[in-house]
Every structure is written in structure tokens, then in C-alpha cells.
Scaffold this motif. Structure first.
Motif, PDB file in Angstrom:
ATOM      1  N   TYR A   1       0.962  -1.213  -0.136  1.00 13.09           N
ATOM      2  CA  TYR A   1      -0.209  -0.067   0.133  1.00 13.09           C
ATOM      3  C   TYR A   1       1.155   1.216   0.106  1.00 13.09           C
ATOM      4  O   TYR A   1       1.739   1.302   0.705  1.00 13.09           O
ATOM      5  N   SER A   2       0.491   2.097  -0.739  1.00 15.49           N
ATOM      6  CA  SER A   2       1.415   3.216  -0.768  1.00 15.49           C
ATOM      7  C   SER A   2       0.548   4.502  -1.310  1.00 15.49           C
ATOM      8  O   SER A   2      -0.312   4.465  -2.162  1.00 15.49           O
ATOM      9  N   GLN A   3       0.799   5.628  -0.739  1.00 14.57           N
ATOM     10  CA  GLN A   3       0.370   6.923  -1.394  1.00 14.57           C
ATOM     11  C   GLN A   3       1.269   7.775  -2.361  1.00 14.57           C
ATOM     12  O   GLN A   3       0.912   8.827  -2.549  1.00 14.57           O
ATOM     13  N   SER A   4       2.447   7.155  -2.358  1.00  8.71           N
ATOM     14  CA  SER A   4       3.521   8.065  -3.410  1.00  8.71           C
ATOM     15  C   SER A   4       3.787   6.997  -4.466  1.00  8.71           C
ATOM     16  O   SER A   4       3.348   6.047  -4.639  1.00  8.71           O
ATOM     17  N   LYS A   5       4.542   7.791  -5.293  1.00 10.73           N
ATOM     18  CA  LYS A   5       5.228   6.988  -6.499  1.00 10.73           C
ATOM     19  C   LYS A   5       5.786   5.897  -5.997  1.00 10.73           C
ATOM     20  O   LYS A   5       6.417   5.860  -5.034  1.00 10.73           O
ATOM     21  N   VAL A   6       5.390   4.669  -6.751  1.00  9.22           N
ATOM     22  CA  VAL A   6       6.303   3.458  -6.493  1.00  9.22           C
ATOM     23  C   VAL A   6       7.120   2.951  -7.820  1.00  9.22           C
ATOM     24  O   VAL A   6       6.624   3.054  -8.785  1.00  9.22           O
ATOM     25  N   SER A   7       8.230   2.563  -7.477  1.00  9.22           N
ATOM     26  CA  SER A   7       9.210   1.796  -8.338  1.00  9.22           C
ATOM     27  C   SER A   7       9.455   0.246  -7.979  1.00  9.22           C
ATOM     28  O   SER A   7       9.999   0.142  -6.691  1.00  9.22           O
ATOM     29  N   ILE A   8       9.017  -0.611  -8.659  1.00 11.19           N
ATOM     30  CA  ILE A   8       9.312  -1.841  -8.262  1.00 11.19           C
ATOM     31  C   ILE A   8      10.083  -2.637  -9.212  1.00 11.19           C
ATOM     32  O   ILE A   8       9.730  -2.722 -10.616  1.00 11.19           O
ATOM     33  N   GLU A   9      10.993  -3.154  -8.755  1.00 12.15           N
ATOM     34  CA  GLU A   9      12.118  -4.233  -9.898  1.00 12.15           C
ATOM     35  C   GLU A   9      11.762  -5.424  -9.427  1.00 12.15           C
ATOM     36  O   GLU A   9      12.077  -6.080  -8.428  1.00 12.15           O
ATOM     37  N   CYS A  10      11.347  -6.353 -10.590  1.00 11.90           N
ATOM     38  CA  CYS A  10      10.964  -7.868 -10.264  1.00 11.90           C
ATOM     39  C   CYS A  10      11.988  -8.660 -11.171  1.00 11.90           C
ATOM     40  O   CYS A  10      11.499  -8.744 -12.583  1.00 11.90           O
ATOM     41  N   THR A  11      13.019  -8.949 -10.984  1.00  8.92           N
ATOM     42  CA  THR A  11      14.288  -9.299 -11.862  1.00  8.92           C
ATOM     43  C   THR A  11      14.513 -10.910 -11.879  1.00  8.92           C
ATOM     44  O   THR A  11      15.257 -11.372 -12.773  1.00  8.92           O
ATOM     45  N   ASP A  12      13.949 -11.512 -10.731  1.00  8.72           N
ATOM     46  CA  ASP A  12      14.239 -12.828 -10.634  1.00  8.72           C
ATOM     47  C   ASP A  12      12.971 -13.822 -11.073  1.00  8.72           C
ATOM     48  O   ASP A  12      11.908 -13.395 -11.039  1.00  8.72           O
TER      49      ASP A  12
ATOM     50  N   LEU B   1       1.744 -10.489  -6.469  1.00  6.09           N
ATOM     51  CA  LEU B   1       1.972  -9.347  -5.728  1.00  6.09           C
ATOM     52  C   LEU B   1       0.826  -8.350  -5.756  1.00  6.09           C
ATOM     53  O   LEU B   1       0.150  -8.160  -6.941  1.00  6.09           O
ATOM     54  N   SER B   2       0.207  -7.747  -4.649  1.00  3.10           N
ATOM     55  CA  SER B   2      -0.696  -6.718  -5.022  1.00  3.10           C
ATOM     56  C   SER B   2      -0.364  -5.198  -4.630  1.00  3.10           C
ATOM     57  O   SER B   2       0.260  -5.051  -3.673  1.00  3.10           O
ATOM     58  N   LEU B   3      -0.445  -4.474  -5.661  1.00  2.00           N
ATOM     59  CA  LEU B   3      -0.040  -3.040  -5.214  1.00  2.00           C
ATOM     60  C   LEU B   3      -1.207  -2.150  -5.547  1.00  2.00           C
ATOM     61  O   LEU B   3      -2.078  -2.125  -6.316  1.00  2.00           O
ATOM     62  N   LEU B   4      -1.666  -1.600  -3.959  1.00  2.91           N
ATOM     63  CA  LEU B   4      -3.006  -0.758  -4.222  1.00  2.91           C
ATOM     64  C   LEU B   4      -2.739   0.585  -3.863  1.00  2.91           C
ATOM     65  O   LEU B   4      -2.114   0.932  -3.216  1.00  2.91           O
ATOM     66  N   HIS B   5      -3.247   1.331  -4.461  1.00  2.95           N
ATOM     67  CA  HIS B   5      -3.397   2.901  -4.418  1.00  2.95           C
ATOM     68  C   HIS B   5      -2.179   3.743  -4.421  1.00  2.95           C
ATOM     69  O   HIS B   5      -2.000   4.312  -3.505  1.00  2.95           O
ATOM     70  N   ALA B   6      -1.288   3.168  -5.382  1.00  7.53           N
ATOM     71  CA  ALA B   6      -0.130   4.205  -5.564  1.00  7.53           C
ATOM     72  C   ALA B   6      -0.401   5.352  -6.090  1.00  7.53           C
ATOM     73  O   ALA B   6      -0.761   5.659  -7.049  1.00  7.53           O
ATOM     74  N   GLY B   7      -0.605   6.468  -5.067  1.00 11.88           N
ATOM     75  CA  GLY B   7      -0.708   7.958  -5.781  1.00 11.88           C
ATOM     76  C   GLY B   7       0.463   8.101  -6.507  1.00 11.88           C
ATOM     77  O   GLY B   7       1.549   7.949  -6.251  1.00 11.88           O
ATOM     78  N   ASP B   8       0.231   9.127  -7.593  1.00 17.55           N
ATOM     79  CA  ASP B   8       1.443   9.729  -8.239  1.00 17.55           C
ATOM     80  C   ASP B   8       1.727   8.504  -9.276  1.00 17.55           C
ATOM     81  O   ASP B   8       2.880   8.904  -9.956  1.00 17.55           O
ATOM     82  N   GLY B   9       1.599   7.629  -9.272  1.00 12.40           N
ATOM     83  CA  GLY B   9       1.930   6.286 -10.452  1.00 12.40           C
ATOM     84  C   GLY B   9       2.981   5.277  -9.898  1.00 12.40           C
ATOM     85  O   GLY B   9       3.122   5.304  -8.702  1.00 12.40           O
ATOM     86  N   ALA B  10       3.075   4.344 -10.896  1.00  9.40           N
ATOM     87  CA  ALA B  10       3.745   3.347 -10.574  1.00  9.40           C
ATOM     88  C   ALA B  10       4.833   3.045 -11.720  1.00  9.40           C
ATOM     89  O   ALA B  10       4.288   3.169 -12.903  1.00  9.40           O
ATOM     90  N   PHE B  11       6.008   2.489 -11.496  1.00  6.66           N
ATOM     91  CA  PHE B  11       6.812   2.135 -12.426  1.00  6.66           C
ATOM     92  C   PHE B  11       7.327   0.738 -12.059  1.00  6.66           C
ATOM     93  O   PHE B  11       7.707   0.332 -10.893  1.00  6.66           O
ATOM     94  N   ILE B  12       6.697  -0.393 -12.990  1.00  4.39           N
ATOM     95  CA  ILE B  12       7.013  -1.935 -12.526  1.00  4.39           C
ATOM     96  C   ILE B  12       7.696  -2.490 -13.475  1.00  4.39           C
ATOM     97  O   ILE B  12       7.426  -2.632 -14.796  1.00  4.39           O
TER      98      ILE B  12
ATOM     99  N   VAL C   1      -5.200  -1.720 -13.160  1.00  3.21           N
ATOM    100  CA  VAL C   1      -6.456  -0.878 -13.077  1.00  3.21           C
ATOM    101  C   VAL C   1      -5.770   0.513 -12.683  1.00  3.21           C
ATOM    102  O   VAL C   1      -5.115   0.598 -11.788  1.00  3.21           O
ATOM    103  N   GLY C   2      -6.113   1.509 -13.341  1.00  3.03           N
ATOM    104  CA  GLY C   2      -5.667   2.774 -13.095  1.00  3.03           C
ATOM    105  C   GLY C   2      -6.649   4.189 -13.689  1.00  3.03           C
ATOM    106  O   GLY C   2      -7.532   3.858 -14.513  1.00  3.03           O
ATOM    107  N   LYS C   3      -6.247   5.343 -13.411  1.00  2.00           N
ATOM    108  CA  LYS C   3      -6.796   6.281 -13.698  1.00  2.00           C
ATOM    109  C   LYS C   3      -5.959   7.258 -14.492  1.00  2.00           C
ATOM    110  O   LYS C   3      -6.226   8.495 -14.748  1.00  2.00           O
ATOM    111  N   GLY C   4      -4.793   7.095 -14.783  1.00  2.00           N
ATOM    112  CA  GLY C   4      -3.881   7.852 -15.361  1.00  2.00           C
ATOM    113  C   GLY C   4      -3.448   7.152 -16.958  1.00  2.00           C
ATOM    114  O   GLY C   4      -4.436   6.248 -17.666  1.00  2.00           O
ATOM    115  N   ASP C   5      -2.240   7.220 -17.449  1.00  2.00           N
ATOM    116  CA  ASP C   5      -2.028   6.945 -18.735  1.00  2.00           C
ATOM    117  C   ASP C   5      -1.177   5.465 -18.178  1.00  2.00           C
ATOM    118  O   ASP C   5      -0.678   5.418 -17.360  1.00  2.00           O
TER     119      ASP C   5
END
Length: 102
Positions: free
Chosen positions: A6-17, A24-35, A70-74
Motif C-alpha cells: 500500500y502506498s500513497q506516493s510514487k512506487v518503483s518496483i523491480e522484479c528481476t528474478d 503481488l498486490s499493489l494498491l492505490h499508489a498515488g502519483d503512479g507506478a513504475f513496474i 487498473v488505473g486512472k492515468g496513462d
């Protein structure tokens, strides 16, 4: 039990293995996400519910298979390498301009 983030700010997640961020569940990342999903099944079954823009790189065999976004941005989605990296994805972007690279 799947990991929930759960996050209210921008999230960056690296899944390399292999299966690194499976279910994983990522919920309500305000400001967007980079996965980044950079291996076989790295983000298989991942669920991302994001307020803001989402950038996803799905590179690897079935890297983002059965992922729900699911999102409200681009949405910027890269599915260029690996066997069926974005197979069976569910995408629901409201008020968005979507860019997919396949």
C-alpha cells in the motif's frame, strides 16, 4: 499469502528474478507506478490498482501473464521480448491515453 503493498506516493518496483513478484498486490499508489518484470513469470498474477500513470516493462517468458492493471492515468506497456510476455493481461485504464509496444 500474497504480498500486498500500500502506498500513497510514487512506487518503483523491480522484479528481476524468476517469479520475483508473482501474485503481488499493489494498491492505490498515488502519483503512479513504475513496474519492471524482467524474468520468466516475474510478475505473473500481479495486481496493480494505481491512481496516476503506470509504466510496465514485461520482458521474459510470460513475465506479466494474468496481470491485472487498473488505473486512472496513462499506461505505457512494453511487451517486446520473451514468449507471450503479456498473455492474458486484464487492463482497465479510465481517462487514459494508452501506449502499448508489442
Amino acid at each position: 499469502e500474497p504480498f500486498k503493498l500500500y502506498s500513497q506516493s510514487k512506487v518503483s518496483i523491480e522484479c528481476t528474478d524468476l517469479q520475483a513478484c508473482e501474485d503481488l498486490s499493489l494498491l492505490h499508489a498515488g502519483d503512479g507506478a513504475f513496474i519492471e518484470c524482467l524474468n520468466s513469470y516475474a510478475c505473473s498474477g500481479l495486481q496493480a490498482h494505481v491512481v496516476g500513470d503506470i509504466t510496465m516493462d514485461c520482458n521474459g517468458e510470460k513475465a506479466c501473464e494474468k496481470t491485472t492493471v487498473v488505473g486512472k492515468g496513462d499506461l505505457s506497456l512494453d511487451c517486446r521480448s520473451g514468449a507471450a510476455p503479456c498473455a492474458s493481461m486484464v487492463i482497465n485504464m479510465m481517462n487514459a491515453t494508452n501506449k502499448t509496444t508489442t
